[in-house]
Design a protein around this motif. Structure first.
Motif, short mmCIF file in Angstrom:
data_model
loop_
_atom_site.label_atom_id
_atom_site.label_comp_id
_atom_site.label_asym_id
_atom_site.label_seq_id
_atom_site.Cartn_x
_atom_site.Cartn_y
_atom_site.Cartn_z
N GLY A 270 0.81 -1.21 0.00
CA GLY A 270 0.00 0.00 0.00
C GLY A 270 0.85 1.26 0.00
N GLU A 271 0.24 2.35 -0.43
CA GLU A 271 0.96 3.62 -0.53
C GLU A 271 1.44 4.10 0.84
N LEU A 272 0.58 4.03 1.86
CA LEU A 272 0.99 4.47 3.19
C LEU A 272 2.03 3.54 3.79
N THR A 273 1.84 2.23 3.58
CA THR A 273 2.82 1.25 4.07
C THR A 273 4.20 1.56 3.52
N GLN A 274 4.27 1.82 2.22
CA GLN A 274 5.54 2.14 1.58
C GLN A 274 6.10 3.44 2.13
N ARG A 275 5.25 4.42 2.33
CA ARG A 275 5.72 5.72 2.84
C ARG A 275 6.29 5.57 4.24
N LEU A 276 5.63 4.79 5.08
CA LEU A 276 6.12 4.58 6.44
C LEU A 276 7.47 3.86 6.41
N TYR A 277 7.58 2.84 5.57
CA TYR A 277 8.86 2.11 5.47
C TYR A 277 9.97 3.04 5.00
N ASP A 278 9.70 3.79 3.94
CA ASP A 278 10.72 4.68 3.40
C ASP A 278 11.12 5.75 4.42
N THR A 279 10.14 6.26 5.15
CA THR A 279 10.43 7.31 6.13
C THR A 279 11.22 6.77 7.31
N LEU A 280 10.77 5.66 7.87
CA LEU A 280 11.46 5.10 9.03
C LEU A 280 12.88 4.67 8.68
N THR A 281 13.05 3.96 7.58
CA THR A 281 14.39 3.53 7.21
C THR A 281 15.25 4.74 6.81
N GLY A 282 14.63 5.75 6.22
CA GLY A 282 15.37 6.97 5.89
C GLY A 282 15.87 7.68 7.13
N ILE A 283 15.03 7.72 8.17
CA ILE A 283 15.44 8.32 9.44
C ILE A 283 16.55 7.49 10.08
N GLN A 284 16.38 6.17 10.08
CA GLN A 284 17.36 5.29 10.72
C GLN A 284 18.73 5.35 10.05
N LEU A 285 18.73 5.62 8.74
CA LEU A 285 19.98 5.68 7.99
C LEU A 285 20.52 7.10 7.86
N GLY A 286 19.83 8.06 8.49
CA GLY A 286 20.30 9.44 8.46
C GLY A 286 20.03 10.16 7.16
N LYS A 287 19.15 9.61 6.31
CA LYS A 287 18.84 10.24 5.03
C LYS A 287 17.71 11.27 5.15
N ILE A 288 16.88 11.11 6.17
CA ILE A 288 15.73 11.99 6.40
C ILE A 288 15.87 12.58 7.79
N GLU A 289 15.59 13.87 7.89
CA GLU A 289 15.68 14.51 9.20
C GLU A 289 14.66 13.90 10.16
N ALA A 290 15.12 13.53 11.33
CA ALA A 290 14.27 12.85 12.30
C ALA A 290 13.59 13.84 13.22
N PRO A 291 12.40 13.49 13.71
CA PRO A 291 11.82 14.29 14.81
C PRO A 291 12.80 14.33 15.98
N ALA A 292 12.61 15.28 16.85
CA ALA A 292 13.52 15.49 17.98
C ALA A 292 13.68 14.20 18.80
N ASP A 293 14.93 13.87 19.12
CA ASP A 293 15.28 12.79 20.02
C ASP A 293 15.01 11.40 19.44
N TRP A 294 14.77 11.27 18.14
CA TRP A 294 14.52 9.95 17.57
C TRP A 294 15.81 9.21 17.23
N VAL A 295 16.89 9.92 17.02
CA VAL A 295 18.14 9.30 16.59
C VAL A 295 19.26 9.71 17.53
N GLU A 296 20.10 8.75 17.90
CA GLU A 296 21.29 9.05 18.70
C GLU A 296 22.53 8.57 17.96
N VAL A 297 23.56 9.38 17.99
CA VAL A 297 24.83 9.02 17.34
C VAL A 297 25.71 8.30 18.34
N VAL A 298 26.30 7.20 17.90
CA VAL A 298 27.21 6.43 18.77
C VAL A 298 28.54 7.16 18.85
#
Length: 355
Positions: free
Chosen positions: A327-355
């Motif tokens: 589905g369109e929303l399913t794909q958007r959620l996947y792309d957004t979450l993985t984009g945030i996790q990989l640092g490709k998309i700006e994350a909401p505050a406090d969602w990502v921590e750098v090691v």
């Protein structure tokens, strides 16, 4: 802040080859974190040591009474070389919630996150960077008292191990088929359903075997009382898009409060969707599918991130979801979450921590 003692592995293992499929949970890195608990000393002796066996007495209480818990999170390698963690403090907090439920001493959230970060930093070379890969982080706590008797243990070990992984499901992001389980239940209110305890997962095995023998990837669990309301799918939370409403079962004491679940709810609300956390019956879902108002189904969890559902079976009724595609929303959620996790998309505050 923990004063973590570090003992490096004398002979590091060979890293996986570039074409290794990194089958989930089969390869482990060079080091692990361990910290002990005793009633006299509390949590103490935090250390990172070479990965290897953990000596335990045969009478250790974890073997006999199941007092243990685990968590799961991931480290990702961004394109600019940074190592990123996705909302690790929420895993630490959820771990403490489980500790409270099964009578294990809690660990301060900053200490928990520090232990994760330092171990990941030491084994950073193990983080794969191919699309769809990551370093899976498995913290867990086990009861270690050498005692046969039903009571909380007086000693524990907190351990973290790491595993480079590819896709959780062989299907990858392709839609999976799920089976509504009507004979067995995963959990009941007042039990352990909302805890990240191994007992919840062993309780699910019988139905999972049934589903796989019938050709289905996962089990869709119903509530343990009325056997009609949807709770979880396999090791994931579940979402439905009916018309323009996003529905996920309300947390009621028998459903794990997933971190990816929470993130999806927050993203959908940010995008302007009407999100409902409520009871939804399997019959309501089947009726919506037959009427054409059921647009998408997806599961959420750390291991798979987003898993689209293309087929649902309940009893003799089988329905296809969204023509069996993503589905369109399913794909958007996947792309957004993985984009945030990989640092490709700006994350909401406090969602990502750098090691």
């Amino acid at each position: 802040m923990l004063n973590i003692r570090i003992e490096k592995a004398p002979a590091p293992k060979l890293l996986p080859e570039a074409d290794n499929p990194l089958i989930f949970g089969t390869i482990f890195t060079d080091h692990m974190f361990i910290m002990d608990y005793t009633e006299d000393n509390g949590w103490h002796d935090p250390r990172i040591i070479p990965y290897g066996p953990v000596p335990l007495e045969p009478s250790a209480m974890v073997f006999h009474y199941g007092q243990e818990l685990f968590e799961g999170l991931k480290a990702y390698k961004a394109g600019d070389g940074r190592i990123l963690l996705f909302r690790p403090e929420l895993n630490a907090k959820r771990s403490n919630d489980t500790c409270e439920r099964i009578c294990i001493p809690t660990i301060p959230v900053p200490d928990y996150v520090q232990a994760v970060k330092e171990l990941v930093a030491i084994d950073a070379d193990w983080i794969p960077d191919r699309p769809g890969t990551s370093l899976y982080i498995r913290p867990f706590i086990i009861a270690t008292d050498p005692f046969l008797g039903v009571r909380p243990s007086a000693s524990y070990k907190f351990i973290i191990i790491l595993s480079p992984v590819g896709a959780y499901y062989p299907e990858g992001l392709n839609p999976v088929k799920i089976w509504v389980e009507e004979e067995y239940v995963r959990a009941v209110r007042g039990g352990l359903g909302e805890a990240k305890a191994g007992a919840n997962y062993v309780a699910s095995l019988k139905a999972q075997i049934k589903a796989k023998e019938a050709g289905y990837s996962q089990v869709l669990w119903l509530d343990g009382i009325e056997r009609k309301y949807v709770e979880e799918v396999g090791a994931m939370n579940i979402f439905f898009k009916i018309n323009e409403e996003i529905i996920t079962p309300a947390l009621c004491g028998s459903i794990l409060p997933g971190i990816t679940r929470r993130s999806c709810i927050e993203l959908c609300k940010l995008w302007g969707y009407d999100v409902s956390e409520r009871q939804i019956s399997a019959d309501e879902i089947i009726s919506a599918a037959k009427s054409g108002t059921l647009k998408e189904i997806w599961g959420t969890g750390t291991a798979a991130v987003i898993s689209p559902v293309g087929l649902l079976k309940k009893g003799e009724t089988e329905v296809e979801i969204g023509n069996g595609g993503i589905g369109e929303l399913t794909q958007r959620l996947y792309d957004t979450l993985t984009g945030i996790q990989l640092g490709k998309i700006e994350a909401p505050a406090d969602w990502v921590e750098v090691v």
